[in-house]
Design a protein around this motif. Structure first.
Motif, short mmCIF file in Angstrom:
data_model
loop_
_atom_site.label_atom_id
_atom_site.label_comp_id
_atom_site.label_asym_id
_atom_site.label_seq_id
_atom_site.Cartn_x
_atom_site.Cartn_y
_atom_site.Cartn_z
N ASP A 327 -3.95 -0.93 -1.47
CA ASP A 327 -4.89 0.06 -2.00
C ASP A 327 -5.01 -0.11 -3.52
N GLU A 328 -6.25 -0.22 -4.01
CA GLU A 328 -6.48 -0.38 -5.45
C GLU A 328 -5.99 0.83 -6.23
N ASN A 329 -6.10 2.02 -5.64
CA ASN A 329 -5.69 3.23 -6.37
C ASN A 329 -4.18 3.41 -6.23
N TYR A 330 -3.46 2.86 -7.19
CA TYR A 330 -1.99 2.86 -7.09
C TYR A 330 -1.38 4.23 -7.36
N HIS A 331 -2.21 5.21 -7.71
CA HIS A 331 -1.68 6.57 -7.87
C HIS A 331 -1.42 7.24 -6.52
N GLN A 332 -1.98 6.67 -5.47
CA GLN A 332 -1.76 7.26 -4.15
C GLN A 332 -1.34 6.22 -3.12
N ALA A 333 -1.28 4.95 -3.55
CA ALA A 333 -1.01 3.88 -2.59
C ALA A 333 0.48 3.78 -2.24
N ASP A 334 0.74 3.34 -1.02
CA ASP A 334 2.11 3.01 -0.63
C ASP A 334 2.41 1.59 -1.09
N ILE A 335 3.68 1.35 -1.43
CA ILE A 335 4.11 -0.02 -1.72
C ILE A 335 4.27 -0.75 -0.39
N ASP A 336 3.62 -1.92 -0.27
CA ASP A 336 3.60 -2.63 1.01
C ASP A 336 4.70 -3.67 1.13
N GLY A 337 5.26 -4.08 0.01
CA GLY A 337 6.33 -5.08 0.03
C GLY A 337 6.60 -5.54 -1.38
N ILE A 338 7.76 -6.17 -1.59
CA ILE A 338 8.17 -6.58 -2.93
C ILE A 338 8.65 -8.02 -2.90
N GLY A 339 8.19 -8.79 -3.89
CA GLY A 339 8.64 -10.17 -4.04
C GLY A 339 9.53 -10.29 -5.27
N VAL A 340 10.64 -10.99 -5.15
CA VAL A 340 11.53 -11.26 -6.29
C VAL A 340 11.86 -12.76 -6.26
N VAL A 341 11.60 -13.42 -7.39
CA VAL A 341 11.89 -14.86 -7.48
C VAL A 341 12.67 -15.13 -8.77
N ASN A 342 13.76 -15.88 -8.65
CA ASN A 342 14.50 -16.30 -9.85
C ASN A 342 14.72 -17.81 -9.77
N GLU A 343 15.60 -18.34 -10.64
CA GLU A 343 15.77 -19.79 -10.70
C GLU A 343 16.35 -20.37 -9.41
#
Length: 879
Positions: A327-343
């Motif tokens: 959802d473009e409106n992040y004031h009401q959107a749910d977080i759908d997933g998270i990416g984390v990348v390191n070395e």
């Protein structure tokens, strides 16, 4: 393998590309914007469609067999601009370099060629995709033929299959011809049945299925007027059907076998890209060793883990973080997933696991753990809504891309990766689907997509920062834009409280005003009519009341605002009409619009600030746009009464820069007289009137000051004698003399204007005081109007952009000062040169001292900055 044929409507797409992109020319002075846009789309088509056969069809000339039926066919079309005409041969050279067949046929249109070849391919069970900017080709849609129609220029398409067509237009592909026959088509000068629009035509076809059936059962049509129109224009309807019907038996001399496409030779394409100056496209194909290698890359899997539980050792000192929300409106959107990348690792964390993890929260809130993000503001708000205060953000990809390419309209991670030639991580651009059908895919697909983006974010930071340093813009990112993003995130999350009952009361009052005005207008006209219908209003103004006709359109008299403004003194009905329109817009756009976006949980409006949109660096806001509430009208100003403090016994405090752009002009131009006037705190418009009219201060009249003010602000925007004559209602000759006298009075300003235009022509860009750039390909255009726009922009951008940078820095300084002094006061809004704060009443004296001080001292110019402030129980009272 199924044969895949792609057929492109050459004329339609090159026209779309020409008008979608600013005029560009290469170092030889040849216009290339349409070819560049077409070629960009072509590369995307090759990548997405992977055709085995391909052809671009062109119109052969101005006359076709359809002109024998109807001489006025396409009669209303304007002549092709010469800047576009000269690009057709270039496009054909590009297609030759790609080894893509192109073809035209005397007396036939591109549509007929495409219709014929698609029919042959369909009969041989081929997969066919047609690409056009024209919905006429929708009649070709079938289970085998998909028609892609461009929208938003050429960057996006709607893919019409039989089911999508039915859903979107409520008719089948077989009914498209009858739909167009009834509606007509003004762009092709096809008459249809006057007064029958798409809605009516669809309704008729739902009832009668075909045009023939409709006319055989005309008595069953409901509505006397409609029945009469259909009867009176039967011949036009059937002629229109003939005109819009694509000839799928055209005498083409090519076969579908002649359209074979085996890929392109990189050397041939590179050569023409170099000649045309298409550096970004050259980078794009240079990064691919061959089509086969590119295909291998697309298919290459990436190595990543999906976390089912979280351990603290998963995170490191330096990582890239993508917090994904569909959802473009992040004031009401749910977080759908998270990416984390390191070395070492690439990780996908499902939202519910991430947000429940104390270890993850601890890492996010640890200032010493450095995080690269795509959009800091969006990330801050999304996590804050979930009780997490992220810290340690050291890189914002969106803002970096924006500073490097402010004219680009797409700054998402795939687009940025493309522009920077990163081809080792490819993206599924349609992982979420398109338009109304957008939805989350299954977790495995979503996880891979998010991780791919996070990898690109992690790996591109260094390259992007190097480019910033080359441009001397690294400080602009680190010390201005990134700190501001965090503040804007805080402001957006805080929101501003709205008194809904006040807005509703205003809406009721406005409705009554509109009803009264409508009655007054009807009385003056001597009859009732629809005020919002130009077709009804035009004859009343220009026939019944005999007002002078200013402008005509294809459909009748123009009643546009600029026309009515020229007639304002001709009849008392005109000011009432203008007021009716203004109040109508207030009612629909602002009263009703604001009520729709009040958050039900907080009773606040949480506007979203666009930090990476304007080419000057100014902030804008959306959903709602609080910077555009019209305040010249008393009723518009009153809307601000509904914006109130969020706490009891608090107040609203507003502070704005006085004439900041003129002060920046005085500093940049370093004009002695202008600088002195500001140093002595003179009223600058009075001073200008004295200089231009050669009078003493006491002799300056209100009208002189008004004219001087128009020139002062006009000069900032590179105003012409014509523009000034229009705004002041004087002759062009008088306006020219006025501008000349201004430049005689302020020779430093004239020297700045001349120098900055030359500098822009030499460098290709202009810069603000804080090194923000705006690139100006228009400034070397051979087209006078386009070149003039480039010159005006060169004059204005350093002024307007520097003013925007100053207020951004003031926001940062003030935000830090409020924290440092441990005040409860908080920044709520920024509207152009104005900052709005809410605070407890007991902090008022402190605000009166520090707010002007911080804003006036935020940068040192060779003229003083001046800030005015006010306060009250609402935003309205604070002005």
């Amino acid at each position: 393998m199924t044969n895949k044929l792609v057929l492109i409507d050459g004329n339609s797409i090159i026209y779309r590309a020409f008008f979608a992109l600013p005029l560009l020319n290469n170092d030889k002075g040849i216009y290339t914007n349409a070819v560049y846009g077409f070629t960009t789309m072509l590369l995307r088509i090759l990548e997405e469609e992977k055709p085995t056969h391909m052809m671009v069809a062109f119109d052969a000339g101005k006359t076709t067999f359809r002109h024998e039926t109807y001489k006025a066919y396409k009669g209303g079309r304007q002549k092709t601009p010469p800047e576009l005409s000269e690009q057709f041969p270039l496009l054909k050279e590009v297609l030759d370099a790609f080894d893509i067949k192109h073809y035209d046929l005397e007396n036939y249109e591109a549509d007929d060629i495409i219709g014929t070849l698609s029919k042959y391919a369909e009969e041989d069970n081929w997969d066919v995709t047609v690409i056009s900017g024209d919905k006429d080709l929708l009649q070709l849609v079938s289970e085998a033929v998909t028609v892609n129609v461009t929208k938003k220029g050429i960057s996006e398409v709607d893919r019409y299959t039989p089911s999508f067509l039915k859903e979107k237009m409520e008719v089948s592909q077989d009914q498209i011809i009858d739909l167009k026959a009834l509606m007509g088509d003004s762009s092709d000068n096809i008459p249809g049945v006057p007064g029958v629009g798409q809605k009516t035509a669809v309704k008729l076809l739902k009832q009668f299925d075909t045009l023939e059936e409709l006319y055989s059962r005309l008595d069953e049509v409901s509505g006397k007027k409609l029945k009469e129109k259909l009867a009176d224009h039967k011949d036009e309807a059937f002629m229109s059907k003939d005109l819009v019907t694509i000839n799928r038996e055209s005498p083409v001399t090519v076969t579908i076998q002649d359209t074979v496409f085996n890929g392109y030779e990189k050397n041939k394409v590179s050569g023409i890209f170099k000649d045309l100056g298409f550096q970004s496209l050259l980078d794009r194909i240079d990064s691919e060793s061959s089509d086969e290698a590119a295909e291998d890359t697309v298919l290459k899997e990436i190595d990543f883990k999906v976390a089912d539980k979280i351990h603290s050792d998963m995170f490191s000192e330096h990582a890239a973080l993508v917090v994904e929300m569909l959802d473009e409106n992040y004031h009401q959107a749910d977080i759908d997933g998270i990416g984390v990348v390191n070395e070492k690792d690439a990780l996908f964390i499902p939202a519910e696991i991430a947000l429940a993890s104390a270890s993850f929260k601890e890492w996010l809130e640890d200032e010493t753990k450095k995080k690269r993000v795509f959009d800091a503001k969006r990330t801050v708000v999304a996590l804050k809504r979930n009780g997490i205060e992220i810290k340690g953000i050291t890189f914002d990809m969106l803002l970096t891309s924006y500073l490097l390419n402010p004219a680009e309209n797409n700054h998402d991670i795939p687009a940025i990766s493309h522009r920077l030639g990163k081809t080792d991580v490819h993206f599924d651009e349609e992982v979420y689907g398109r338009g109304a059908k957008m939805k989350l895919p299954e977790e495995k697909v979503l996880a891979e997509h998010i991780v791919r983006k996070t990898i690109a974010l992690y790996e591109l930071q260094e390259k992007m920062e190097e480019k910033l340093k080359e441009n001397e813009q690294y400080k602009l990112l680190k010390e201005l834009e990134m700190p501001l993003a965090l503040i804007l995130g805080d402001m957006e999350h805080t929101g501003v409280l709205v008194d809904k009952s006040k807005l509703e009361e205003m809406g009721t009052d406005l409705k009554q005003r509109l009803n009264d005005l409508e009655k007054e207008i009807h009385d003056l006209a001597g009859e009732t009519f629809n005020l919002n219908s130009p077709k009804q209003l035009g004859p009343i103004l220009f026939e019944k009341l005999g007002l002078p006709v200013i402008k005509k359109t294809k459909t009748g008299y123009s009643t546009a605002a600029d026309v009515l403004e020229q007639l304002e003194n001709e009849h008392e009905i005109i000011p009432k009409l203008l007021l009716y329109r203004q109040l109508g817009k207030l009612q629909s756009t602002y009263i009703e619009g604001l009520l729709k976006v009040v958050n039900e949980d907080t009773s606040k409006i949480h506007t979203r600030f666009n930090q990476a949109l304007t080419q000057t660096g100014r902030l804008s806001s959306i959903e709602p746009n609080l910077q555009n509430i019209p305040i010249r009208l008393e009723e518009g100003r009153k809307i601000r009464q509904a914006f109130i403090p969020s706490e009891k016994d608090w107040l609203m405090f507003a502070a704005d820069y006085s004439q900041i752009e003129l002060r920046v002009l005085a500093h940049i131009a370093n004009d002695e007289k202008l600088v002195q006037a500001f140093k002595e705190d003179m009223d600058i418009h009075t001073q200008t009137a004295m200089d231009v009219f050669h009078v003493n201060k006491e002799e300056v009249t209100g009208n002189m000051r008004r004219q001087a003010k128009a020139v002062n602000f006009g000069i900032v925007y590179g105003i012409s004698d014509y523009g000034l004559s229009q705004s002041l209602g004087i002759t062009r000759k008088e306006a020219k003399q006025f501008i000349e006298r201004y430049f005689e009075s302020y020779p430093g300003v004239k020297a700045y204007m001349d120098d900055i235009v030359q500098e822009a022509k030499h460098k290709g860009y202009v810069s603000t005081l804080m090194k923000r750039r705006r690139y100006l390909p228009e400034i070397t255009s051979r087209n006078f109007n386009v070149r003039s726009f480039g010159e005006r922009t060169a004059m204005n951008t350093p002024i307007q952009g520097s003013a925007a940078d100053i207020i951004k820095k003031a926001m940062i300084d003030l935000y830090e000062k409020l924290k440092e002094d441990k005040l409860q006061a908080r920044l709520l809004l920024q509207v152009h040169d104005e900052l709005i704060i809410e605070a407890p009443k007991e902090e008022l004296d402190h605000l009166i001292k520090i707010v002007p001080e911080m804003m006036e001292q935020t940068v040192q110019l060779n003229v003083p900055l001046k800030v005015d402030y006010s306060y009250g129980n609402s935003w309205f009272d604070a002005k």
